[in-house]
Design an enzyme around this catalytic site. Structure first.
Site: not given
Ligand code: MRU
Length: 358
Positions: A56, A247
């Site tokens: 993730r 994201d």
């Molecule tokens: O649901 P996730 O764990 O994939 O969410 C990740 C995040 O929100 C991070 O802060 C984001 O991807 C930035 S990672 C460099």
């Protein structure tokens, strides 16, 4: 070729490893108590790994999807270019359907598809070799980009600084080094006295399970807090800066990131604390004018009602579980990219940085 050898100065954790045609992912669902690696050679299984959060974090999802696209291409049996392209588009669609918010996923798949589109005269066997190299390049570029972002971000920080971060925007969320945690690593490497407060980040606990794990591994001073403690710490003058990842960033600088980021940004504004976002240009989506158009993933309610097998809420309770929120650009002090720091007029600067990436 091993990813670990390519960047001797980047040090640290690599959550995605590729060699001899096999993709290895550290199973992030089991951290911090178990360091277990899973192996992949099938694109459908790679898609499931993204969906189920084995891997993730926006850049890490993009890199993994690129390897998945290569595995899908490899399994296509035709030698006919047009037929190959039709089947390859279907492979990419499956990977694109895994998670909706992080734009790096679509960016990486588009990079794979455009390589195939740009080489209609090549035999399909050559295209497959090219796609393997493209996936490896996406992976290695990401680490280089994070280190560059780290240098730009570290320059914004005072010599002594207490930083609050939310979710995990570290090595585990990327090819290595991290975005927000990359800035923290670069500040430490520059000799700054850095202490980190890590939000636990309910419900999936990326902060307590992943950020705390990797910062502890790097001996970076870290205090784990529950999400609802950030305001108290700020009111006591205990936080000097907030740094988070992203994201998807809209053309106007609105930032989608892990649920709870918006709350932290509002608190930071109230307490006059700079709120920084560190993200590569592959996270900027110029097709989207503002944050209201960013699709927000809703995940299984079990993430809220349970921790592992432990039930925390009455059976049958109604639950809302959005995985991300949007922080308006007006609350963001600066956006740190690999090309430099955008501040003030995001629309113009972000477009310039994206163009620079080609
Ligand atoms: O649901 P996730 O764990 O994939 O969410 C990740 C995040 O929100 C991070 O802060 C984001 O991807 C930035 S990672 C460099």
């Amino acid at each position: 070729m091993s990813n670990c050898g390519a960047f001797p100065n980047a040090g640290g954790i690599r959550p995605i490893k590729y060699s001899d045609g096999v993709l290895r992912l550290i199973d992030q669902r089991l951290l911090p108590t178990e360091e277990s690696w899973l192996e992949y050679t099938d694109y459908q299984e790679v898609a499931e790994a993204i969906r189920s959060m084995v891997v993730r974090g926006a850049p890490a999802i993009g890199i993994t999807a690129a390897y998945g696209a290569y595995f899908g291409a490899l399994a296509i049996e035709t030698e006919n270019y047009a037929d190959f392209m039709t089947e390859f588009a279907q492979v990419c669609d499956v990977l694109a359907g895994t998670r909706p918010t992080a734009v790096n996923l679509f960016w990486a798949l588009e990079r794979m598809k455009s390589l195939a589109r740009a080489n209609p005269d090549q035999p399909v066997s050559n295209l497959k070799i090219g796609l393997e190299y493209e996936a490896m390049a996406i992976n290695e570029d990401d680490i280089r980009i994070n280190m560059s972002m780290g240098r730009h971000g570290a320059a914004l920080l005072p010599d002594q600084v207490r930083i609050l971060t939310h979710c995990n925007a570290g090595a585990l969320a990327t090819g290595g080094y991290g975005t927000a945690l990359g800035v923290i690593r670069a500040a430490v490497a520059a000799g700054k006295d850095v202490a980190v407060f890590a939000d636990e980040t309910r419900p999936f606990l990326q902060g307590s399970r992943l950020t705390a794990w990797e910062l502890q591994k790097d001996n970076i001073q870290t205090v784990l807090i529950c999400d609802n403690m950030a305001g108290y710490l700020m009111s006591k003058g205990a936080i000097d800066a907030v740094i988070v990842g992203a994201d998807r960033i809209a053309a106007n600088g609105d930032v989608a990131n892990k649920i709870g980021t918006y709350t932290v940004a509002v608190l930071a504004k109230e307490h006059n604390i700079p709120f920084y976002v560190a993200a590569p240009t592959s996270t900027i989506d110029l097709q989207i004018a503002d944050g209201s158009q960013i699709p927000i993933e809703e995940r299984d309610i079990r993430e809220v009602t349970h921790i592992g097998e432990q039930q925390l809420a009455p059976a049958g309770i109604t639950v809302f579980n959005p995985a991300f929120d949007v922080t308006p650009a007006s609350l963001v002090t600066a956006i740190i990219t690999e090309h430099g720091v955008a501040q003030g007029n995001y629309t113009e600067q972000l477009a310039t940085y994206v163009r620079r990436s080609g």
